[in-house]
Write an enzyme that holds these catalytic residues in place. Structure first.
Site, PDB file in Angstrom:
ATOM      1  N   HIS A 246      -0.358  -0.114  -9.816  1.00 36.11           N
ATOM      2  CA  HIS A 246      -1.126  -1.017  -8.943  1.00 36.11           C
ATOM      3  C   HIS A 246      -1.654  -2.228  -9.720  1.00 36.11           C
ATOM      4  O   HIS A 246      -2.852  -2.554  -9.666  1.00 36.11           O
ATOM      5  CB  HIS A 246      -2.288  -0.279  -8.268  1.00 36.11           C
TER       6      HIS A 246
ATOM      7  N   ARG B 299       0.847  -1.189   0.000  1.00 32.70           N
ATOM      8  CA  ARG B 299       0.000   0.000   0.000  1.00 32.70           C
ATOM      9  C   ARG B 299       0.883   1.240   0.000  1.00 32.70           C
ATOM     10  O   ARG B 299       1.936   1.271   0.631  1.00 32.70           O
ATOM     11  CB  ARG B 299      -0.931   0.016   1.227  1.00 32.70           C
TER      12      ARG B 299
ATOM     13  N   GLU C  44      -4.621   7.020  -5.670  1.00 29.99           N
ATOM     14  CA  GLU C  44      -4.773   6.183  -6.868  1.00 29.99           C
ATOM     15  C   GLU C  44      -6.164   6.384  -7.468  1.00 29.99           C
ATOM     16  O   GLU C  44      -7.150   6.321  -6.726  1.00 29.99           O
ATOM     17  CB  GLU C  44      -4.565   4.709  -6.520  1.00 29.99           C
TER      18      GLU C  44
END
Length: 313
Positions: free
Chosen positions: A284, A233, A262
């Site tokens: 990601h 994260r 994000e």
């Protein structure tokens, strides 16, 4: 029963989203936001969501809602207290990316240690064609064999990373909690782990205790040849301190698959590092191999079917 998938577009079209036979009506939306969530969920009995946020005010307007199936591991986009008070069950999906994320972790490690992108770019620019010898060695490389890998997080992902690392001939250590007063068997003290490691990789959840786990103080304790890898994260690493550590040469490099915001906006601080050859950033996607996504949606379908059968008893 009616099921609504609020952000079907977060999965590629070629990934089939199976639903059990108990779902007789379904609506798939490409994406959803605060302006249309209530309208879309108000008569649903089951909601599927990947990253669309669901709060108490929205959930209170869905009187038929029985289950929220989060199409991911993290539950931070759902108001769990509201669900508990409203009698709404919440399920997530875990264990689907225990191959994908560790493999992505090592793709970042290897690309940085072997200078893959620098050499590729040089060849593309004609450097090899003009080399005096059969090869050129403009970018010093290092093996990962024999290096020390500090793993933060000893769950399924961290454990799998350790297995792969050992196959590469690396020494692995698991870091104890930063604030721990007692070191558990199988762990080493946090400061000892990060100061002895050639590579540090993060596979722990983001909590109040782990936010900014890697900060200026931690960077100062690392070796100058250290790599920091974050496929966990964004908030686990203080991004301003990361920029400082990389631009000052305090550490050798970093590979990230996550950011604190994000999708990451163009004015995000990590974009200041994008021209540095020792920084790699992917959007990601460590979890998103087709194999892993197929496992995820199948687990979610099983979760839904199991829940409905239990409700019917």
């Amino acid at each position: 029963m009616k099921a609504v998938f609020l952000d079907r577009g977060s999965f590629p079209e070629n990934i089939d989203i199976p639903l059990p036979d108990c779902i007789t009506q379904s609506e798939f939306y490409h994406n959803s936001d605060d302006s249309n969530v209530v309208e879309r969920i108000q008569d649903a009995e089951i909601i599927l969501t990947n990253k669309v946020k669901l709060n108490q005010a929205q959930l209170a307007q869905a009187p038929n809602l029985k289950l929220i199936q989060v199409m991911a591991t993290g539950l931070n986009n759902v108001d769990l207290e509201a669900c508990a008070s409203l009698g709404i069950a919440v399920r997530n999906v875990s264990g689907y990316s225990t191959e994908a994320v560790p493999e992505h972790t090592f793709s970042l490690i290897l690309a940085l240690r072997r200078k893959v992108f620098q050499y590729h770019q040089d060849v593309r620019n004609g450097r090899w064609a003009h080399s005096e010898f059969f090869c050129f060695m403009d970018h010093p490389m290092q093996d990962i064999y024999g290096s020390t890998l500090a793993i933060i997080g000893k769950g399924a992902l961290g454990t799998r990373v350790a297995t792969i690392a050992e196959a590469f001939g690396m020494k692995t250590v698991f870091a104890e909690h930063k604030s721990a007063t007692k070191i558990r068997s199988g762990y080493v003290a946090f400061e000892e782990a990060i100061s002895s490691a050639d590579i540090i990789t993060l596979h722990c959840p983001l909590t109040s205790d782990t936010k900014d786990l890697i900060n200026a103080e931690a960077f100062a304790k690392m070796k100058s040849n250290a790599l920091v890898i974050n496929t966990g994260r964004g908030g686990l690493v203080n991004e301003e301190d990361l920029v400082s550590a990389l631009t000052s040469g305090q550490i050798a490099g970093a590979g990230f698959d996550v950011a604190t915001v994000e999708p990451m906006p163009q004015d995000h601080i990590l974009n200041t590092l994008m021209d540095m050859p020792n920084f790699l950033l992917t959007p990601h996607v460590a979890w998103a191999s087709e194999n892993a996504m197929t496992r995820l949606v199948n687990i979610a379908a099983t979760n839904i079917e199991t829940f409905v059968k239990q409700e019917a008893k």
